[in-house]
Structure formats: C-alpha cells, structure tokens
Design a protein around this motif. Structure first.
Motif, PDB file in Angstrom:
ATOM      1  N   MET A 119      53.740  27.060  26.171  1.00 41.89           N
ATOM      2  CA  MET A 119      53.243  28.431  26.241  1.00 41.89           C
ATOM      3  C   MET A 119      51.736  28.406  26.465  1.00 41.89           C
ATOM      4  N   MET A 120      51.301  29.310  27.312  1.00 40.72           N
ATOM      5  CA  MET A 120      49.873  29.438  27.572  1.00 40.72           C
ATOM      6  C   MET A 120      49.431  30.821  27.130  1.00 40.72           C
ATOM      7  N   GLU A 121      48.330  30.874  26.380  1.00 40.17           N
ATOM      8  CA  GLU A 121      47.827  32.164  25.934  1.00 40.17           C
ATOM      9  C   GLU A 121      47.418  33.014  27.131  1.00 40.17           C
ATOM     10  N   VAL A 122      47.822  34.271  27.094  1.00 39.02           N
ATOM     11  CA  VAL A 122      47.474  35.228  28.142  1.00 39.02           C
ATOM     12  C   VAL A 122      46.073  35.759  27.833  1.00 39.02           C
ATOM     13  N   PRO A 123      45.140  35.676  28.800  1.00 34.98           N
ATOM     14  CA  PRO A 123      43.807  36.225  28.548  1.00 34.98           C
ATOM     15  C   PRO A 123      43.883  37.712  28.162  1.00 34.98           C
ATOM     16  N   GLU A 124      42.959  38.133  27.312  1.00 33.31           N
ATOM     17  CA  GLU A 124      42.979  39.479  26.740  1.00 33.31           C
ATOM     18  C   GLU A 124      43.038  40.578  27.803  1.00 33.31           C
ATOM     19  N   PHE A 125      42.292  40.445  28.905  1.00 31.88           N
ATOM     20  CA  PHE A 125      42.317  41.438  29.983  1.00 31.88           C
ATOM     21  C   PHE A 125      43.746  41.669  30.463  1.00 31.88           C
ATOM     22  N   PHE A 126      44.504  40.588  30.684  1.00 37.09           N
ATOM     23  CA  PHE A 126      45.876  40.683  31.169  1.00 37.09           C
ATOM     24  C   PHE A 126      46.810  41.203  30.073  1.00 37.09           C
ATOM     25  N   ARG A 127      46.578  40.766  28.834  1.00 38.97           N
ATOM     26  CA  ARG A 127      47.423  41.231  27.732  1.00 38.97           C
ATOM     27  C   ARG A 127      47.352  42.754  27.613  1.00 38.97           C
ATOM     28  N   LYS A 128      46.140  43.289  27.701  1.00 40.84           N
ATOM     29  CA  LYS A 128      45.978  44.744  27.612  1.00 40.84           C
ATOM     30  C   LYS A 128      46.690  45.451  28.764  1.00 40.84           C
ATOM     31  N   LYS A 129      46.561  44.933  29.973  1.00 36.11           N
ATOM     32  CA  LYS A 129      47.206  45.556  31.137  1.00 36.11           C
ATOM     33  C   LYS A 129      48.728  45.532  31.000  1.00 36.11           C
ATOM     34  N   ILE A 130      49.270  44.412  30.524  1.00 36.17           N
ATOM     35  CA  ILE A 130      50.724  44.244  30.432  1.00 36.17           C
ATOM     36  C   ILE A 130      51.287  45.066  29.259  1.00 36.17           C
ATOM     37  N   TYR A 131      50.707  44.895  28.072  1.00 30.99           N
ATOM     38  CA  TYR A 131      51.295  45.492  26.879  1.00 30.99           C
ATOM     39  C   TYR A 131      50.792  46.900  26.589  1.00 30.99           C
ATOM     40  N   ASP A 132      49.514  47.156  26.788  1.00 33.33           N
ATOM     41  CA  ASP A 132      48.978  48.477  26.470  1.00 33.33           C
ATOM     42  C   ASP A 132      49.204  49.475  27.604  1.00 33.33           C
ATOM     43  N   GLU A 133      49.095  48.989  28.860  1.00 35.92           N
ATOM     44  CA  GLU A 133      49.240  49.889  30.003  1.00 35.92           C
ATOM     45  C   GLU A 133      50.616  49.798  30.664  1.00 35.92           C
ATOM     46  N   GLY A 134      51.429  48.828  30.252  1.00 34.43           N
ATOM     47  CA  GLY A 134      52.788  48.701  30.783  1.00 34.43           C
ATOM     48  C   GLY A 134      52.861  48.249  32.229  1.00 34.43           C
ATOM     49  N   LEU A 135      51.857  47.499  32.687  1.00 31.07           N
ATOM     50  CA  LEU A 135      51.837  47.025  34.074  1.00 31.07           C
ATOM     51  C   LEU A 135      52.503  45.656  34.190  1.00 31.07           C
ATOM     52  N   GLU A 136      52.964  45.348  35.392  1.00 26.23           N
ATOM     53  CA  GLU A 136      53.523  44.026  35.681  1.00 26.23           C
ATOM     54  C   GLU A 136      52.372  43.030  35.850  1.00 26.23           C
ATOM     55  N   LEU A 137      52.599  41.783  35.480  1.00 25.67           N
ATOM     56  CA  LEU A 137      51.564  40.750  35.588  1.00 25.67           C
ATOM     57  C   LEU A 137      51.091  40.545  37.023  1.00 25.67           C
ATOM     58  N   TRP A 138      52.027  40.513  37.958  1.00 29.12           N
ATOM     59  CA  TRP A 138      51.689  40.075  39.319  1.00 29.12           C
ATOM     60  C   TRP A 138      50.699  40.992  40.031  1.00 29.12           C
ATOM     61  N   PRO A 139      50.835  42.326  39.975  1.00 33.83           N
ATOM     62  CA  PRO A 139      49.802  43.160  40.591  1.00 33.83           C
ATOM     63  C   PRO A 139      48.454  43.047  39.868  1.00 33.83           C
ATOM     64  N   VAL A 140      48.506  42.851  38.551  1.00 34.47           N
ATOM     65  CA  VAL A 140      47.271  42.696  37.791  1.00 34.47           C
ATOM     66  C   VAL A 140      46.575  41.399  38.190  1.00 34.47           C
ATOM     67  N   LEU A 141      47.355  40.345  38.413  1.00 31.06           N
ATOM     68  CA  LEU A 141      46.780  39.072  38.869  1.00 31.06           C
ATOM     69  C   LEU A 141      46.111  39.248  40.234  1.00 31.06           C
ATOM     70  N   SER A 142      46.751  39.981  41.131  1.00 34.01           N
ATOM     71  CA  SER A 142      46.148  40.247  42.448  1.00 34.01           C
ATOM     72  C   SER A 142      44.863  41.057  42.300  1.00 34.01           C
ATOM     73  N   GLU A 143      44.896  42.027  41.407  1.00 32.99           N
ATOM     74  CA  GLU A 143      43.699  42.845  41.169  1.00 32.99           C
ATOM     75  C   GLU A 143      42.544  41.977  40.646  1.00 32.99           C
ATOM     76  N   ALA A 144      42.836  41.127  39.666  1.00 34.43           N
ATOM     77  CA  ALA A 144      41.791  40.310  39.037  1.00 34.43           C
ATOM     78  C   ALA A 144      41.235  39.248  39.980  1.00 34.43           C
ATOM     79  N   THR A 145      42.091  38.672  40.810  1.00 37.02           N
ATOM     80  CA  THR A 145      41.649  37.610  41.720  1.00 37.02           C
ATOM     81  C   THR A 145      41.153  38.152  43.051  1.00 37.02           C
ATOM     82  N   LYS A 146      41.428  39.438  43.279  1.00 36.93           N
ATOM     83  CA  LYS A 146      41.089  40.091  44.552  1.00 36.93           C
ATOM     84  C   LYS A 146      41.772  39.399  45.738  1.00 36.93           C
ATOM     85  N   GLU A 147      42.971  38.877  45.480  1.00 40.53           N
ATOM     86  CA  GLU A 147      43.788  38.245  46.510  1.00 40.53           C
ATOM     87  C   GLU A 147      45.102  39.005  46.615  1.00 40.53           C
ATOM     88  N   GLU A 148      45.441  39.417  47.816  1.00 37.42           N
ATOM     89  CA  GLU A 148      46.716  40.086  48.028  1.00 37.42           C
ATOM     90  C   GLU A 148      47.845  39.100  47.750  1.00 37.42           C
TER      91      GLU A 148
END
Length: 189
Positions: A119-148
């Motif tokens: 298991m790898m700890e999820v960085p806090e930015f992603f944890r908030k997006k996934i659990y608090d905002e109910g977003l999927e990881l993959w679009p958030v990863l694209s947003e954070a990396t600025k890679e489509e």
C-alpha cells in the motif's frame, strides 16, 4: 537411428477481464515469472465484462468485490483453467488514504484466492479530491500533472514514488502471491 521424442506441453487457458494492452502485458509478465507455468502452453483470453461496482473503489471490500465479480463474469463467458482480475483502488486507515492493487484468481473448480499489493499512502491533495469531493483518481491525476490521460501513461504509483514503483510491479507481486495457494503443497494439507 535417432528416436524422435515429442513433448506435449500442458495447455492452460487463463481468462482475464481487460483488453488494455498495458494490463495484458503485466499479466503476461506475471505468468512468465510464475514457476508453476514454466514449460506450459499458456493461452490468455482477454474479455470485457461487467463488475457492478463504481469506477474507483474506495474500500478494500469494494476492490475485492469488483475483482471477484469480474473474474466470475469471465467464467460465465468462456471456459478456462483460471480467471484473473486485478483492481486498483484506495481505502482509509487511521485518517490516511492508501492506494493498492487487489488480484483475485478463480479456478475452473470455483476455488479462489486473492492478494493485495503493498500500500502506498495517497498524498493529501488527492485524498481530499477523492474522499471529500467524491472525484475519481484518474482525472485528478491528469489535473495535477497537467497531462491529458495521465492515468494511461504513468499511473499514481509511479508519480507518487518518484518513478521507483510501478503499477505493473505491484500487480506482478500480488499475482505471484495469489497464485501460490493453487499449487503449493502446504495449502493442500
């Protein structure tokens, strides 16, 4: 006169739920590293089946259920010796989120085993997006990396480990752990 000896290799059919080339490649690599499949004629059947679980499982139980459903649905579509599914997701433990992979293997006799990768700890930015905002990881990863389609290129394990850990590495180790109980003598006692 030379005697011609023909060795007939045992045929093993493995059905998987995925047509994603990266996942099929990971499965092939895991099978190639598996001592139980040495000198076997392996045929991989790639299927697309339903799981009836969300796109981003957020508990270990959801991950296991999704993987189990996909493997069982593969079994309904084709005859094989093994049905394999791997599923990535996250779960919360002690106020932190962790990313991991579940590998579920079902055999033709309906025996099953699963394993969870490290298991790898999820960085806090992603944890908030996934659990608090109910977003999927993959679009958030694209947003954070600025890679489509960042999830199709690099995956979270790779980004979050500074390119030391890959999803494929996690899958291979989990697969090798999950396949052992089907063959190892200590599980037959």
């Amino acid at each position: 006169m030379w005697n011609l000896i023909i060795q007939i290799m045992e045929k093993i059919k493995i059905a998987i739920w995925t047509q994603n080339p990266a996942k099929v490649k990971a499965i092939r690599e895991a099978i190639e590293k598996c001592i139980y499949f040495v000198d076997k004629n392996i045929k991989i059947i790639s299927l697309k089946v339903e799981s009836w679980i969300s796109d981003m499982p957020i508990t270990i139980e959801e991950n296991m259920t999704w993987a189990k459903n996909r493997a069982e649905n593969c079994k309904k579509q084709t005859k094989a010796d093994f049905y394999i599914w791997m599923e990535g997701g996250t779960s919360i433990f002690w106020d932190k989120a962790y990313l991991f992979w579940v590998v579920y293997i079902l055999d033709k006799d309906s025996k099953w085993h699963f394993w969870i990768s490290n298991m790898m700890e999820v960085p806090e930015f992603f944890r908030k997006k996934i659990y608090d905002e109910g977003l999927e990881l993959w679009p958030v990863l694209s947003e954070a990396t600025k890679e489509e389609n960042a999830s199709k290129k690099w995956w979270a394990f790779w980004h979050w480990s500074d390119w030391m850990l890959t999803r494929k590495d996690q899958f291979v180790l989990a697969f090798l752990s999950a396949i052992v109980p089907f063959f190892n003598k200590y599980y037959k006692i």
